[in-house]
Scaffold this active site. Structure first.
Site, PDB file in Angstrom:
ATOM      1  N   GLY A 242      -4.470  -4.049 -17.487  1.00  0.00           N
ATOM      2  CA  GLY A 242      -5.603  -4.696 -18.147  1.00  0.00           C
ATOM      3  C   GLY A 242      -5.228  -5.246 -19.511  1.00  0.00           C
ATOM      4  O   GLY A 242      -5.418  -6.448 -19.799  1.00  0.00           O
TER       5      GLY A 242
ATOM      6  N   VAL B 132      -2.978   8.358 -28.841  1.00  0.00           N
ATOM      7  CA  VAL B 132      -4.272   8.369 -29.531  1.00  0.00           C
ATOM      8  C   VAL B 132      -5.002   9.644 -29.153  1.00  0.00           C
ATOM      9  O   VAL B 132      -5.170   9.947 -27.968  1.00  0.00           O
ATOM     10  CB  VAL B 132      -5.114   7.132 -29.163  1.00  0.00           C
ATOM     11  CG1 VAL B 132      -6.459   7.177 -29.874  1.00  0.00           C
ATOM     12  CG2 VAL B 132      -4.368   5.858 -29.528  1.00  0.00           C
TER      13      VAL B 132
ATOM     14  N   GLU C 257       1.927   6.060   1.273  1.00  0.00           N
ATOM     15  CA  GLU C 257       3.231   5.430   1.033  1.00  0.00           C
ATOM     16  C   GLU C 257       4.307   6.484   0.769  1.00  0.00           C
ATOM     17  O   GLU C 257       5.448   6.349   1.232  1.00  0.00           O
ATOM     18  CB  GLU C 257       3.105   4.424  -0.125  1.00  0.00           C
ATOM     19  CG  GLU C 257       2.222   3.248   0.306  1.00  0.00           C
ATOM     20  CD  GLU C 257       2.004   2.172  -0.754  1.00  0.00           C
ATOM     21  OE1 GLU C 257       1.581   1.073  -0.365  1.00  0.00           O
ATOM     22  OE2 GLU C 257       2.233   2.417  -1.947  1.00  0.00           O
TER      23      GLU C 257
ATOM     24  N   ASP D   3      -9.079   1.076 -15.073  1.00  0.00           N
ATOM     25  CA  ASP D   3      -9.453   2.347 -14.423  1.00  0.00           C
ATOM     26  C   ASP D   3     -10.421   3.184 -15.247  1.00  0.00           C
ATOM     27  O   ASP D   3     -11.198   3.965 -14.699  1.00  0.00           O
ATOM     28  CB  ASP D   3      -8.193   3.206 -14.202  1.00  0.00           C
ATOM     29  CG  ASP D   3      -7.374   2.746 -13.012  1.00  0.00           C
ATOM     30  OD1 ASP D   3      -7.687   1.687 -12.446  1.00  0.00           O
ATOM     31  OD2 ASP D   3      -6.407   3.451 -12.659  1.00  0.00           O
TER      32      ASP D   3
ATOM     33  N   ALA E  24      -5.224  -2.371  -9.523  1.00  0.00           N
ATOM     34  CA  ALA E  24      -4.618  -3.242 -10.533  1.00  0.00           C
ATOM     35  C   ALA E  24      -5.403  -4.541 -10.725  1.00  0.00           C
ATOM     36  O   ALA E  24      -5.580  -5.007 -11.857  1.00  0.00           O
ATOM     37  CB  ALA E  24      -3.173  -3.532 -10.125  1.00  0.00           C
TER      38      ALA E  24
END
Ligand SMILES: Cc1cc2nc3c(=O)[nH]c(=O)nc-3n(C[C@H](O)[C@H](O)[C@H](O)COP(=O)(O)OP(=O)(O)OC[C@H]3O[C@@H](n4cnc5c(N)ncnc54)[C@H](O)[C@@H]3O)c2cc1C
Length: 426
Positions: free
Chosen positions: A18, A83, A174, A304, A321
């Site tokens: 993002g 942070v 996967e 997300d 994504a």
């Protein structure tokens, strides 16, 4: 408080899909003095982490340093920091390198594993959200083979060679497929002293089908492909506990294993300081249709960690994504529009479809207008993933590795590099 004076100090937390897109959109606009803060100095391409974990790709194939990506941007700074808190009164972030002030803030911290309060699982299971975790999983898998060789006790040997993946979304499917291919193409050659039939890959899912976010046909094909590869698929199976030696299921049965990959849940990576009524189910920041966090004028959240709750999306958008990229893009366009005194537009998600690969020549693709599976789907999956990688260098490395793996059936990066004694917490 929002200031309409420029230049603005625009601080972004998290260099995921993002914020990367947002920075690209604001390239060289001197009205926005951008500082990106991330606890890693590189962007991670998470969709290919399972290939790092299974030795198909090295970590440098799926990561790229921020300073390199944005080296030609005149309005960009990077700070390597974590942070810890947002002081919304003072417009200031508290970080492990000291305070950072902002005029406007964009939170793009992504998501983290959700163990739903299962303490033992959190302690013993492996995760796959970051490069250190992928490398740790790779080392763990290879170490289990070495341990299996060292024991003459058949029960213990089987336990070392039982690999359990919990959760049948793209990560679980996967990874299970990659492990099954490892059993077929690597184990017999690298570990001739082990009976490779002893290695079992189990994929455990609480729901009634695999890949629940995809179509029924994609779910059915995924199951078929995995079973062809020898994966044991457990549907409608809840997991109760894992103590590092055995995994226990809801019906009380247990399976001895040393390796459980938990890919059954995620929650937004929240940072303290945002009011509780701006957080949906303790998991994601509630945002309006311009991604502004509820109750704040100068704080945005994307990807997300953001929940844009509308009639169409009562639980927010899916954690993929494309949502993060499109939200970063729309936010960037809106920031420029606002600066120019023009109208801002609400975010509208353009669902391009979803896909997953199960192994060589086996993938499933759901596009809005067509669904297909098998070899063509696998080629499409590879093409899309190559094109989405952040740099040309990454694309070349991944392409060369894939060609090598295809022709040699190899997963060459079988290195145990594990300075940790326990699993990696990131
Ligand atoms: C294994 C795996 C496979 C996936 N496969 C697919 C797929 O096939 N297709 C798909 O569309 N999506 C896939 N996803 C999901 C996709 O990767 C995410 O939806 C996407 O990365 C979200 O982007 P984002 O910008 O919200 O944050 P992220 O890309 O998660 O980035 C968040 C960034 O924030 C940083 N950060 C977090 N907290 C802090 C803090 N406190 N201080 C400083 N920095 C911080 C992190 O270091 C990270 O760089 C997969 C995810 C995983 C984990």
């Amino acid at each position: 408080m929002e200031t309409d004076s420029y230049p603005k100090r625009l601080v972004l937390i998290g260099g995921g899909f993002g914020n990367i897109q947002l920075i690209k959109r604001l390239k060289n606009y001197s009205s926005f003095q951008i500082t990106l803060i991330d606890k890693h100095n590189y962007h991670t391409f998470q969709p290919l982490l399972y290939q790092v974990a299974s030795g198909g790709l090295g970590s440098d194939a799926v990561a790229y340093p921020y300073r390199k990506i944005f080296r030609n941007y005149k309005n960009f700074n990077f700070r390597l920091a974590e942070v810890q808190e947002i002081d919304t009164e003072k417009n200031m972030l508290l970080t492990n390198i000291g305070p950072v002030e902002y005029d406007e803030l964009v939170i793009g911290t992504g998501s983290e594993t959700n163990f739903y309060g299962m303490e033992n699982m959190a302690k013993w299971a492996m995760e796959l959200k970051s490069i250190p975790q992928a490398l740790d999983l790779r080392s763990n898998i290879l170490q289990e083979f070495e341990e299996a060789i060292n024991t003459v006790n058949m029960g213990e040997r089987k336990a070392y060679l039982n690999f359990v993946v919990v959760g049948a979304g793209p990560t679980g499917v996967e990874t299970a497929g990659a492990l099954a291919e490892f059993k077929k193409h690597v184990l017999p050659f690298d570990y001739p002293e082990l009976d490779h039939n002893l290695m079992q890959v189990h994929l455990v899912e609480a729901g009634s089908r695999l890949m629940p976010a995809m179509s029924e046909i994609a779910s059915a094909k995924t199951k078929e492909f995995l079973e062809e590869l020898g994966v044991k698929v457990w549907l409608n199976t809840a997991v109760k506990d894992f103590d590092g030696k055995a995994i226990t299921f809801g019906d009380g049965t247990a399976l001895e294993t040393r390796t459980v990959l938990w890919s059954a849940g995620v929650k937004g990576s929240l940072i303290s300081g945002i009011k509780e009524d701006a957080i949906l189910r303790k998991s994601r920041y509630l945002v309006d249709e311009t991604n502004k966090v509820k109750g704040y004028d100068n704080i945005y959240a994307i990807g997300d960690v953001a929940a844009m709750v509308t009639d169409k999306t009562p639980n927010g958008h899916p954690g993929v994504a494309q949502v993060a990229i499109q939200q970063g893009d729309r936010l960037g366009k809106n920031m420029i529009a606002r600066m120019l005194g023009r109208k801002q537009n609400p975010f509208q998600y353009n669902d391009l479809g979803s896909m997953a690969t199960i192994g060589r020549n086996r993938a499933v693709v759901d596009l809005p207008f067509i669904k297909f599976q098998g070899r063509i789907a696998w080629l499409a999956w590879m093409f899309i993933h190559l094109m989405t990688l952040v740099s040309f260098r990454n694309r070349v490395i991944v392409f060369v590795n894939w060609m090598w793996n295809y022709f040699t059936y190899e997963r060459s990066i079988r290195l145990i590099i594990r300075p940790f004694t326990t699993k990696t917490k990131d």
